[in-house]
Design a protein around this motif. Structure first.
Motif, PDB file in Angstrom:
ATOM      1  N   MET A  91     -33.790 -51.196 -18.683  1.00 17.19           N
ATOM      2  CA  MET A  91     -34.766 -50.439 -19.480  1.00 17.19           C
ATOM      3  C   MET A  91     -34.370 -48.963 -19.526  1.00 17.19           C
ATOM      4  N   LYS A  92     -34.287 -48.394 -20.741  1.00 15.39           N
ATOM      5  CA  LYS A  92     -33.901 -46.992 -20.892  1.00 15.39           C
ATOM      6  C   LYS A  92     -35.120 -46.083 -20.868  1.00 15.39           C
ATOM      7  N   LYS A  93     -34.919 -44.886 -20.376  1.00 15.98           N
ATOM      8  CA  LYS A  93     -35.972 -43.880 -20.351  1.00 15.98           C
ATOM      9  C   LYS A  93     -35.497 -42.667 -21.144  1.00 15.98           C
ATOM     10  N   PHE A  94     -36.285 -42.271 -22.137  1.00 17.54           N
ATOM     11  CA  PHE A  94     -35.914 -41.106 -22.943  1.00 17.54           C
ATOM     12  C   PHE A  94     -36.302 -39.824 -22.206  1.00 17.54           C
ATOM     13  N   THR A  95     -35.407 -38.861 -22.247  1.00 14.90           N
ATOM     14  CA  THR A  95     -35.732 -37.529 -21.720  1.00 14.90           C
ATOM     15  C   THR A  95     -35.876 -36.511 -22.833  1.00 14.90           C
ATOM     16  N   ARG A  96     -35.306 -36.839 -24.017  1.00 11.62           N
ATOM     17  CA  ARG A  96     -35.428 -35.935 -25.165  1.00 11.62           C
ATOM     18  C   ARG A  96     -35.415 -36.746 -26.455  1.00 11.62           C
TER      19      ARG A  96
ATOM     20  N   GLU B 264     -48.173 -31.989 -39.575  1.00  9.93           N
ATOM     21  CA  GLU B 264     -49.063 -32.441 -38.514  1.00  9.93           C
ATOM     22  C   GLU B 264     -48.538 -33.664 -37.777  1.00  9.93           C
ATOM     23  N   VAL B 265     -47.714 -34.502 -38.439  1.00  4.25           N
ATOM     24  CA  VAL B 265     -47.186 -35.671 -37.720  1.00  4.25           C
ATOM     25  C   VAL B 265     -46.148 -35.241 -36.697  1.00  4.25           C
ATOM     26  N   ALA B 266     -45.385 -34.192 -36.991  1.00  3.87           N
ATOM     27  CA  ALA B 266     -44.430 -33.680 -36.009  1.00  3.87           C
ATOM     28  C   ALA B 266     -45.172 -33.154 -34.783  1.00  3.87           C
ATOM     29  N   VAL B 267     -46.288 -32.462 -35.017  1.00 11.10           N
ATOM     30  CA  VAL B 267     -47.110 -31.974 -33.908  1.00 11.10           C
ATOM     31  C   VAL B 267     -47.655 -33.145 -33.092  1.00 11.10           C
ATOM     32  N   ARG B 268     -48.111 -34.180 -33.781  1.00 12.72           N
ATOM     33  CA  ARG B 268     -48.664 -35.366 -33.101  1.00 12.72           C
ATOM     34  C   ARG B 268     -47.620 -35.998 -32.178  1.00 12.72           C
ATOM     35  N   ILE B 269     -46.392 -36.111 -32.657  1.00  9.64           N
ATOM     36  CA  ILE B 269     -45.327 -36.724 -31.853  1.00  9.64           C
ATOM     37  C   ILE B 269     -44.968 -35.828 -30.673  1.00  9.64           C
ATOM     38  N   ILE B 270     -44.909 -34.518 -30.910  1.00  7.65           N
ATOM     39  CA  ILE B 270     -44.613 -33.575 -29.825  1.00  7.65           C
ATOM     40  C   ILE B 270     -45.643 -33.690 -28.713  1.00  7.65           C
ATOM     41  N   LYS B 271     -46.923 -33.793 -29.086  1.00 13.16           N
ATOM     42  CA  LYS B 271     -47.984 -33.895 -28.071  1.00 13.16           C
ATOM     43  C   LYS B 271     -47.845 -35.171 -27.248  1.00 13.16           C
TER      44      LYS B 271
ATOM     45  N   GLU C 270     -47.006 -35.334 -23.137  1.00  8.06           N
ATOM     46  CA  GLU C 270     -47.799 -36.099 -22.180  1.00  8.06           C
ATOM     47  C   GLU C 270     -46.927 -37.024 -21.342  1.00  8.06           C
ATOM     48  N   MET C 271     -45.819 -37.496 -21.937  1.00  8.29           N
ATOM     49  CA  MET C 271     -44.929 -38.416 -21.244  1.00  8.29           C
ATOM     50  C   MET C 271     -43.790 -37.700 -20.513  1.00  8.29           C
ATOM     51  N   GLY C 272     -43.804 -36.358 -20.556  1.00  7.16           N
ATOM     52  CA  GLY C 272     -42.750 -35.593 -19.888  1.00  7.16           C
ATOM     53  C   GLY C 272     -41.422 -35.639 -20.607  1.00  7.16           C
TER      54      GLY C 272
ATOM     55  N   THR D 146     -39.449 -28.280 -27.956  1.00  8.95           N
ATOM     56  CA  THR D 146     -38.566 -27.761 -26.916  1.00  8.95           C
ATOM     57  C   THR D 146     -37.367 -27.070 -27.528  1.00  8.95           C
ATOM     58  N   LYS D 147     -36.818 -27.677 -28.572  1.00  8.33           N
ATOM     59  CA  LYS D 147     -35.620 -27.169 -29.245  1.00  8.33           C
ATOM     60  C   LYS D 147     -35.784 -27.392 -30.745  1.00  8.33           C
ATOM     61  N   THR D 148     -35.261 -26.504 -31.553  1.00  8.72           N
ATOM     62  CA  THR D 148     -35.335 -26.656 -33.009  1.00  8.72           C
ATOM     63  C   THR D 148     -33.943 -26.568 -33.607  1.00  8.72           C
TER      64      THR D 148
END
Length: 492
Positions: A1-6, A14-21, A25-27, A48-50
């Motif tokens: 099982m893989k874990k995403f860090t980024r 607003e959907v980009a904001v929703r995904i960022i939030k 929450e998931m670190g 975090t980065k653009t």
């Protein structure tokens, strides 16, 4: 099982904001893949980065597959979340993401091709015995042939872009007189918005309700539905107000439609969040389409069921989400979502672009706001003019309606016109209150612009002062016609 860090976000607003939030929450860190026009936005400040992937035109940025992948790789992301719109239902993009060694947070390319393409989806639905609206889904895209097929079906007929949704690339043909022009227009819109000019035809149901079911396929491929949403309030085939659950369904009808939604998603080997849309008329339902992505209106489902669909998407992409067989989900209360657009309701909805002044969303129990812009951000003419989504929850539908009206009246947006007065009029209409509205509700009752209220001399003075201050004061006021009230839509 893989874990995403980024995770890279191939979207905006607003959907980009929703995904960022959800990622916060998931670190998980985020990389926003943005166009030059979206530097002044809330998501840009939150990520975090653009990484800029191109200029404002969508074909050179948000619809550019290689630019998005290059940006995600440069940002050190392991996965890409496409949000909704743009490349979210593009199988070639999902495939290219995988070939680049990244994870596409969404269904497989094969599932997108089987279900996201509206023509292929209908072919699969026929195999499953699902009820379909009469129409034409053939490969022959010659305009003359399409006109002949429309005449066989019988006017009125809807022409739709096969590769997309959200009201784009969709036209109503009322007779052969304007059929050619409208079909060609739908093909151009489909090419511009989704990268494909392919269209299909359907008989237009003139008393239909638009009901959709939220489906979700977990990491093992087990599909469940998360109940229904009422989306009948539409303008030019674009949803304006959505609710969960629909006031139009009996328990038996809800059961049958839910089973049909799960059946088509299971046939398509679906994983992640998706939506199966139906038309309901005279007690009979017909499959409309499957949207192989997150929906704009997903918050109302989250509110009545207590789930986080974006977090579930990410967990599923990691191979870490499985439906709990012991958990029985039952909707609680009622939720309504209104889309706040930067437009002038007194001029027929002409988009109102420009600099945002003071913005205030009134907090309170059962109130939720998803927005992509803050004060001093610019609403550009390049994209959809939606500023925010306002979502309310209450214990019953009548109370939710009253709460939404109160929230909209208390919301403050300076600098541009908004459709808030328009939304309040809709929510107050007796047909909406009764829940009997159909997809022709707006056309029937709100075909004309709202009558603009008369301002008192004091209100005119205050408004003039606020506009002057927004432009930088008397010394900094522009001498050109830069007023957002004078701007007209030139969207791409």
């Amino acid at each position: 099982m893989k874990k995403f860090t980024r995770i890279a976000i191939a979207n905006r607003g607003e959907v980009a904001v929703r995904i960022i939030k959800a990622c916060e929450e998931m670190g998980i860190e985020t990389v926003l893949l943005h166009s030059e026009a979206d530097i002044n936005s809330r998501a840009f400040r939150m990520a975090t980065k653009t990484i800029c992937i191109g200029p404002a035109p969508t074909a050179e940025s948000y619809l550019n597959i290689q630019a998005n992948i290059n940006g995600a790789l440069a940002g050190g992301a392991q996965a890409i979340h496409p949000g909704f719109g743009f490349l979210s239902e593009n199988a070639d993009f999902a495939e290219a993401v995988g070939k680049a060694g990244l994870t596409f947070i969404g269904p497989s390319p094969e599932a997108i091709r089987a279900l996201g393409d509206k023509v292929h989806c209908k072919e699969l639905a026929k195999q499953a015995g699902l009820p379909l609206v009469p129409g034409y889904q053939g490969e022959n895209q010659d305009v003359e042939h399409l006109i002949q097929q429309a005449e066989k079906i019988g006017y009125p007929v809807i022409v739709k872009a096969a590769a997309g949704g959200g009201g784009r690339g969709m036209k109503l043909l009322k007779s052969s007189t304007d059929a050619r022009e409208l079909i060609e227009s739908a093909q151009r819109e489909g090419q511009s918005a989704f990268g494909s000019p392919k269209v299909f035809l359907e008989k237009y149901l003139d008393r239909a309700k638009h009901i959709e079911f939220q489906v979700f396929g977990d990491s093992t491929g087990n599909v469940q539905h998360f109940f229904d949403r009422e989306c009948s309030v539409q303008r030019r085939h674009q949803k304006i107000i959505e609710e969960a659950t629909s006031p139009s369904l009996t328990d038996e009808l809800r059961r049958r439609m839910g089973e049909a939604a799960c059946a088509i998603a299971t046939l398509g080997k679906y994983k992640g969040a998706g939506t199966v849309e139906f038309l309901l008329q005279d007690g009979e339902f017909y499959l409309l389409e499957v949207n192989t992505r997150l929906q704009v209106e997903h918050p109302v489902t989250e509110e009545v069921l207590g789930v986080d669909l974006v977090k579930m998407q990410i967990l599923t992409a990691q191979g870490d989400y499985v439906h709990d067989a012991k958990q029985i989900r039952v909707p609680r209360g009622h939720s309504i979502e209104c889309r706040i657009y930067a437009e002038n309701p007194f001029l027929g909805g002409v988009p109102s672009t420009g600099l945002l002044g003071h913005v205030e969303w009134p907090e309170g129990p059962g109130r939720r706001y998803e927005y992509g812009f803050d004060a001093n951000d610019t609403i550009t003419p390049f994209y959809d003019p939606m500023i925010a989504k306002v979502i309310v929850w209450d214990e019953s539908r009548p109370r939710a309606i009253q709460k939404m009206i109160r929230v909209l009246k208390d919301s403050v947006v300076f600098g541009v016109h908004t459709n808030i007065p328009y939304l309040i009029e809709i929510l107050s209409h007796k047909e909406f209150v009764m829940g009997t509205m159909t997809t022709r509700f707006i056309e029937t009752y709100f075909g004309e612009s709202l009558k603009e209220p008369t301002l008192t001399d004091i209100e005119k003075t205050v408004a003039a002062g606020a506009l002057l201050q927004l432009r930088g004061g008397a010394n900094g006021a522009s001498t050109t016609s830069s007023s957002p009230w004078a701007s007209y839509w030139r969207g791409i």
